[in-house]
Design an enzyme around this catalytic site. Structure first.
Site, PDB file in Angstrom:
ATOM      1  N   GLN A  25       2.455   6.082  -8.141  1.00 58.14           N
ATOM      2  CA  GLN A  25       1.114   6.622  -7.917  1.00 58.14           C
ATOM      3  C   GLN A  25       1.070   7.588  -6.730  1.00 58.14           C
ATOM      4  OE1 GLN A  25      -1.668   2.999  -9.402  1.00 58.14           O
ATOM      5  NE2 GLN A  25      -0.929   2.786  -7.318  1.00 58.14           N
ATOM      6  N   ASP A  85       7.806  -2.565  -1.292  1.00 60.11           N
ATOM      7  CA  ASP A  85       8.392  -2.489   0.053  1.00 60.11           C
ATOM      8  C   ASP A  85       9.014  -3.803   0.521  1.00 60.11           C
ATOM      9  OD1 ASP A  85       6.015  -3.860   0.225  1.00 60.11           O
ATOM     10  OD2 ASP A  85       5.292  -2.833   2.019  1.00 60.11           O
ATOM     11  N   ASP A 198      -5.086 -10.390  -6.128  1.00 56.98           N
ATOM     12  CA  ASP A 198      -4.237 -11.534  -6.470  1.00 56.98           C
ATOM     13  C   ASP A 198      -5.020 -12.842  -6.436  1.00 56.98           C
ATOM     14  OD1 ASP A 198      -4.532 -11.491  -3.685  1.00 56.98           O
ATOM     15  OD2 ASP A 198      -2.410 -11.121  -3.291  1.00 56.98           O
TER      16      ASP A 198
END
Length: 446
Positions: A25, A85, A198
């Site tokens: 993105q 990451d 989440d």
């Protein structure tokens, strides 16, 4: 790129995977990096590289579910979310998949997070959220928390062990496996952009009969949370999305929620965090706009909150050796006293002193972990180190901003108390449409 290379180099993990989806993105594209061409060859047909509009973490993760569910032959699949990451141990894929496949019923399987800068340290064994008070990341009872997995328990003096069965409220999407059966029953994630996506999904899945397990021995290394600065633009999404999640999955006690938000606002104003105060106000205002605020997946909100925060000087980061208008040899570190025993009394005293323009210290420096409201409110100007240790920010008392933001904040929190129940009903009604495949098709421009 490093995580793709790690998977390509681990035969057992790679054999466990049918497909790897990369939702790119960004503007600095993964495919432009040295090494991508080779890893794409190594992964072969398993790699699916997708470029799409920036819809945040929620849009990136959901794309994986969207692609897998798009195959008409899909009856069962394990979809493993993973941050880009993290430091990956490829064996994670095998452990989480094996556990999921052997579960008696479909469940969400979360991988644990270990702190990247303290590699032996477990972030938390299992966590839940206090929804009505907007508090994520609460350790489940008996859970190990910031524990040295190679160390000993401070009470028993025996090695720390993770084997105790714990029931997690949710698991962070740094690594989290969702079986396709859960998606069929629960739908897709909310278009939150990021933050709380989440937690909201796990609580929604639990309402459909699918619990979450955080699996010991399966995890990734992620940058330590305590080294992430709280006063950033993404705090808007944290606040707005936490209120939406509370509206969907908690009793939504508006008196309690209003007290929580008012207490946050007062602390921010006392600490001369005017941009953060404006961020809170904008988050509550946008919640009250209703589910329409989620229609574009968060793109406009991201741009707007950055514009708003840019108006407040203390949101700007400076080098510690180059603070505008202040010579480094003029600043001394002034450490914080312990937390006050009579919080309400100290809070009122600080408010009165600030209103009257009384400051114990004209100028000083404060470390990040001591920048408490009861301490920073003693200064006329205070230089505060960022939690990530990369720079500092300068906070200066401004009476006009304090009064303006206080009035605006009180007004919007009063609105929340009056209008919150009606707005909650609108969000509840909108969930099926917001979490539908059709909505995500529209957001992806497909």
């Amino acid at each position: 790129l490093k995580n793709l290379q790690a998977l390509a180099a681990d035969v057992s993990s790679l054999e466990t995977l049918d497909a790897i989806y990369v939702a790119d993105q960004g503007t600095d594209l993964v495919e432009s990096r040295d090494g991508f061409e080779q890893v794409a060859k190594d992964l072969g047909d398993k790699l699916h590289y997708i470029k799409q509009p920036n819809l945040g973490g929620a849009g990136g993760f959901t794309r994986g579910l969207y692609e897998v569910a798009g195959h008409t032959a899909t009856e069962h699949a394990n979809v493993l979310f993973m941050d880009d990451d993290v430091l990956l141990e490829p064996d994670l894929v095998i452990r989480m998949t094996a556990f999921s496949n052997r579960a008696a019923n479909p469940i969400i399987v979360g991988g644990q997070m270990l702190n990247l800068f303290h590699p032996n340290q477990l972030h938390v064994g299992a966590e839940y959220a206090r929804l009505n008070t907007l508090e994520p990341g609460q350790p489940v009872e008996h859970s190990l928390t910031t524990a040295d997995l190679l160390g000993v328990d401070e009470e028993t003096l025996k090695p720390n062990r993770q084997e105790r069965r714990l029931d997690a409220g949710y698991n962070g999407w740094w690594s989290c496996l969702i079986p396709y059966e859960v998606v069929q029953a629960t739908g897709y994630p909310m278009p939150f952009f990021f933050q709380w996506d989440d937690a909201e999904y796990s609580y929604r899945a639990r309402a459909h009969g699918f619990p979450t397990v955080t699996l010991p021995g399966a995890g990734v290394w992620h940058a330590d949370f305590h080294m992430k600065d709280w006063d950033e633009w993404h705090r808007y999404f944290n606040l707005r999305n936490s209120i939406i999640t509370a509206a969907l999955h908690s009793p939504f006690n508006l008196n309690l929620l209003s007290r929580v938000l008012l207490a946050q606002l007062v602390r921010y104003l006392l600490g001369m965090q005017y941009g953060l105060s404006a961020t809170l106000i904008k988050a509550v205002e946008d919640f009250l706009e209703g589910p329409e605020i989620l229609r574009d997946g968060g793109v406009e909100a991201m741009q707007e909150i950055r514009r708003i925060r840019d108006q407040y000087p203390e949101t700007k980061r400076h080098k510690a050796t180059d603070v505008p208008g202040i010579a480094s040899n003029d600043i001394g570190i002034i450490n914080s006293a312990p937390p006050p025993s009579r919080t309400a009394v100290v809070l009122i005293k600080r408010l009165l002193d600030q209103t009257r323009g009384r400051h114990r210290y004209g100028l000083g420096a404060v470390p990040a972990d001591e920048a408490h409201w009861w301490h920073t409110s003693l200064f006329g100007t205070v230089v505060v180190t960022d939690a990530n240790q990369d720079g500092v920010r300068v906070r200066s008392y401004d009476r006009a901003k304090t009064l303006d933001l206080a009035k605006r904040g009180i007004r919007v929190i009063q609105r929340l108390r009056k209008e919150g129940a009606a707005v909650q009903e609108r969000y509840l009604s909108a969930v099926p449409e917001l979490t539908s495949r059709e909505n995500w098709t529209r957001l992806y421009g497909l």
